[in-house]
Scaffold this active site. Structure first.
Site, mmCIF file in Angstrom:
data_model
loop_
_atom_site.group_PDB
_atom_site.id
_atom_site.type_symbol
_atom_site.label_atom_id
_atom_site.label_comp_id
_atom_site.label_asym_id
_atom_site.label_seq_id
_atom_site.Cartn_x
_atom_site.Cartn_y
_atom_site.Cartn_z
ATOM 1 N N TYR A 122 -2.796 -5.113 18.076
ATOM 2 C CA TYR A 122 -2.656 -4.302 16.861
ATOM 3 C C TYR A 122 -3.810 -3.297 16.770
ATOM 4 C CZ TYR A 122 -3.057 -3.272 11.836
ATOM 5 O OH TYR A 122 -3.192 -2.643 10.624
ATOM 6 N N ILE A 124 0.832 -1.205 0.000
ATOM 7 C CA ILE A 124 0.000 0.000 0.000
ATOM 8 C C ILE A 124 0.866 1.254 0.000
ATOM 9 C CG2 ILE A 124 -1.722 1.309 1.310
ATOM 10 C CD1 ILE A 124 -2.760 -1.366 2.389
#
Length: 304
Positions: A166, A14
């Site tokens: 996370y 990305i």
């Protein structure tokens, strides 16, 4: 005047697609990463696709706050000299750890997913303000929905589950992003979060196969949840980069701030917990404790 952009973790996935999109929009893009070979290949691709706006690579391990400080110092030092304003900072770095790890005594997921982009942003704020109008884009995640929402300490008590930890770090960073947008109103620096949705990347490949990354209540359902998640992460990184590119470049966002740009590259409502002032305050305290930002001395100030 040529404007520049910095994309962290910009050598692949990305991040690289974001860098390519920014170069196509007319920015001279600096990609940051650990691997010099990957950095050289990323710059080669940027230059091949956008020769009018050549890219460059800066080496930094963004898991090291010392290297983040050195990176910020290097970027800050060069922009007044170059005359090219720093117009965009995209904090794309992210990592999920299947097992508990620590970096300089701090839980690794919190360091990489929040403290690192927090510190880089804070250190570059004078440069971004000098280059205003400018934008900060912090990449978020739908994993904030499974986050442990305790921020009394940098690491909550109890068992370690990588997916939730996370999400917790990403929630901290999203709360910081929205808080920073409020803080910087009127400065010309706009702040956005970008949710890439699903994409097949090196971070998700393999990690999600380990059921230990989720808490026991979710573990029984994890094979089904994981299959659904992996189906949603089969899209190309170029599609997942669209929210970041939109947040960084869309003229329709001029003068706006504090928005979350969702997977369809449109503004979406932020996750509610990230808008809670108590969460923002707790995250601010943790950030200032574990990644302090030095305030320059006022050498010309006369004390009485």
């Amino acid at each position: 005047m040529k404007k520049t952009a910095v994309v962290t973790a910009g050598t692949g996935g990305i991040g690289l697609e974001t860098a390519l999109g920014l170069a196509a929009a007319g920015f001279a893009v600096t990609v940051v990463g650990r691997d010099a070979d990957r950095g050289a290949r990323a710059v080669e691709q940027i230059n091949a696709e956008q020769p009018a706006h050549p890219g460059r690579f800066l080496s930094a391990d963004l898991a090291s706050l010392d290297q983040v400080r050195a990176l910020a110092e290097a970027i800050s030092a060069e922009h007044p000299a170059s005359g090219e304003p720093l117009a965009v900072l995209v904090n794309n770095v992210g990592a999920m750890f299947a097992r508990r790890q620590h970096i300089d005594g701090v839980e690794a997921s919190f360091v990489v997913n929040h403290l690192s982009p927090y510190l880089l942003t804070e250190l570059l704020l004078p440069t971004l303000t000098a280059g205003a109008p400018s934008r900060v884009v912090n990449v978020t995640s739908a994993a904030v929905g499974v986050a442990r929402r305790a921020f009394d300490a940098v690491e909550p008590p109890g068992g370690y589950y990588g997916f939730h930890w996370y999400g917790r770090a990403k929630l901290a960073n999203l709360a910081y992003t929205l808080d920073l947008a409020r803080r910087l109103e009127g400065t010309g620096v706009s702040v956005f979060a970008a949710d890439p949705g699903g994409a097949a990347t090196g971070m998700t490949n393999g990690t999600l196969a380990d059921p230990q990354i989720v808490s026991p209540p979710l573990r029984l359902l994890w094979p089904l949840v994981r299959r659904r998640f992996e189906r949603s992460t089969s899209g190309p990184a170029s599609v997942a980069a669209r929210p970041s590119i939109t947040a960084a470049t869309d003229p329709a966002l001029n003068g706006r701030t504090g928005l979350v740009i969702g997977p369809q590259a449109d503004p979406v409502a932020p996750f509610r917990a990230a808008t809670d002032p108590r969460v923002a305050d707790a995250v601010r305290r943790l950030s200032q404790t574990h990644a302090p930002v030095a305030v320059p001395e006022r050498t010309h100030e006369h004390r009485r």
